[in-house]
Structures are given as C-alpha cells and as structure tokens.
Design an enzyme around this catalytic site. Structure first.
Site, PDB file in Angstrom:
ATOM      1  N   HIS A  82      75.925  62.740  19.751  1.00  0.00           N
ATOM      2  CA  HIS A  82      76.332  62.818  18.339  1.00  0.00           C
ATOM      3  C   HIS A  82      75.392  62.020  17.428  1.00  0.00           C
ATOM      4  CE1 HIS A  82      79.882  64.808  19.781  1.00  0.00           C
ATOM      5  NE2 HIS A  82      80.376  63.729  20.351  1.00  0.00           N
TER       6      HIS A  82
HETATM    7 ZN   LIG Z   1      82.588  63.770  24.426  1.00  0.00          ZN
END
Ligand SMILES: [Zn+2]
Length: 300
Positions: free
Chosen positions: A120
């Site tokens: 992320h």
């Molecule tokens: Zn994850």
C-alpha cells in the site's frame, strides 16, 4: 535451500493495544527454528536499503519527510503506525530484505523475506501500515541493473496491491497481478495489469480454482524472467481485516500452487510475507510458517 532475510530491526515498539500484529515478525523466526523447518544458518541480516534504491520508486520529497519524521498528522493516520526512528529503520531493513531475497533468488531459485509485502506504499505516500514499497524497490533494482527484463508481481494478499499497481502503471516490464477481496480496503482501487476481485466469503475451492485457471496462462502470456510473490495470509477466514474464507489448508495449497509453478518453470521467485490479522496470533504465525515450509519442501 531458501535463504531467509530477517533482522532485529523488523520489530517495532507499539503502544499497548495497537492492532498491528508486530509480534509475528519475531515469532515466525522462532517457530521456523522450533519446528525444524529452517536452521539458524538459513537466516541472514539483510542490512539497510540505500537511498539510491528508494529513490527509483519513491519521490525525494516523500522519502526525506519519512526519514526526517516530518510526515503530517493526516499522513500518520493513513499509515496507521506512529512515525519514529525505529519505524524508518524497520522500513529500510525490510526493503533491503526483499531486495536481498531477489538477489538470492537469482542464484538459488528462491529468496524469502520474513517481512515485507508493503504494497500500500505509493511513490509519494504511505498507507495501511506500509511506508516503503519493498517489492517495487526490489523490482526497480533488478531492472536498473539488468538482472531481469520482465517481472511478474503475484500479489495474493487479501487487500489489493494498490501502491504497487500505481507505481508500475506505466512500466511495461513489470506486470502487476492482484487477486483480492473486492469490497474491502483499499476502498479506492488502483488498476493493476490484472485484477481479480473476489466475492466476500470466497472459500478454498473457488479461490484455488480461480488461481489455477489464471496463474499458469498468465505466466505463459507475460513470460516473466522473475517473480515477486506477496503471500499475505489475511485470506484466512479467521482474519479480522480479510473478508475471504480460506482455511489454513487452502492457504497452504495457494502457496504450493504459486511456488510449485515457479519451481517447475525454473523461475526465480522472491517472497514477501504480507498481511495477516487473525484473532489468534498462532493462526497468523502458522499460516506464514506454511509458506516457508512449502518453499523448503520444493527447494530442499
Ligand atoms: Zn493485507
């Protein structure tokens, strides 16, 4: 025999009650030794990632603010981890672990990091416990040093590999494949080269059939000479952040499918651990240990 990157820097002091299961990074190392899956000499300390490697992927502005603990309150909230010199060191160490795993994979067929999979992290921001994108940093290093020409990132964490997808959006030499729970974090998905968004509650049979139908044809089409595998175990039914319903056996069969294909094709593979947030820490540790067990069985 897989080499295993690990470091005392992988751990982090977090406030009591913090929901990030930081203890797993030490416990998995202990468990691999306890179960005799790995021996002490299989582990090595990867050092710290260089600025040169970071800046191939991350913007100088973002990295310098990470390094100097200058992230805004909002950025820290999105990250979900308090900024500290320890977190900076952890991010550098974990990224080095994946990069070194990739270099070892070129020599031994496989390299594994006892951390990483921080997918992320975007070029200019960190999110969801991810500061630096370890697989992106390692992939960019391989390309820059002409150690690989066509890379495939297989991201099977239950959450979409949004940072990785965005970083390599315009890089044809890196094919990003993410199979994840559709209606889950991150709410706003990026576009990977191939996304498979699974229905909530998808179980072993359907999951494994989908992966089997997808992965080998994909490898045939993309023709990678290097694979990164993000082996998050938050696909388990017991996971608090997952929303899929795999059993530990199904999760292990997933690892066998991916690593078995790499092994059969002689494709070097670097493995990052990825997420895992089951209620019981033991379930997280066991599932990650299975990934290593499968690797040691394939590359004895
Ligand atoms: Zn994850």
């Amino acid at each position: 025999m897989p080499c295993l990157a690990t470091s005392d820097h992988y751990t982090l002091d977090l406030p009591a009650g913090h929901r990030f299961p930081i203890a797993k990074y030490v416990l998995i190392r202990e468990q691999l030794l306890w179960q005799g899956i790995a021996a002490p000499e299989d582990f090595y300390e990867p050092g710290l990632c260089s600025e040169e490697d970071i800046l191939r992927v991350h913007t100088a502005n973002y990295w310098h603010r990470v390094r100097d603990l200058q992230l805004t309150d909002r950025e820290v909230r999105n990250l979900g981890l308090p900024q500290s010199p320890q977190l900076v060191r952890r991010s550098l160490s974990s990224s080095a672990g994946t990069l070194q795993s990739a270099l070892r994979a070129l020599r031994n067929g496989i390299g594994m990091n006892l951390a990483g999979g921080t997918h992320h992290a975007f070029a200019d921001r960190g999110e969801g416990f991810c500061v630096l994108n370890d697989q992106a940093i390692a992939a960019a290093h391989l390309l820059a040093h002409e150690l690989a020409n066509q890379i495939l990132i297989v991201d099977l964490d239950v959450h979409q590999g949004d940072g990785t997808a965005a970083i390599f959006r315009d890089e044809p030499r890196v094919f990003t494949f993410s199979m994840h729970a559709g209606a889950n974090y991150p709410l706003r998905k990026e576009q990977s080269d191939l996304d498979i968004a699974l229905a909530l509650g998808t179980g072993d049979a359907e999951y494994l059939a989908q992966l089997r139908d997808t992965l080998e044809p994909l490898v045939n089409r993309v023709k990678p000479d290097f694979i990164f595998y993000q082996a998050g175990v938050d696909v388990l039914a017991t996971d608090k952040l997952g929303k899929l319903s795999l059993t530990p056996t199904g999760c292990r069969q997933r690892d066998e499918l991916v690593l078995g294909l790499c092994h059969a094709r002689g494709l070097p593979v670097a493995v990052s651990m990825g997420g895992g947030y089951s209620e019981r820490l033991a379930d997280i540790v066991d599932a990650h240990c299975n990934t290593f067990r499968v690797a040691f069985e394939l590359w004895p």
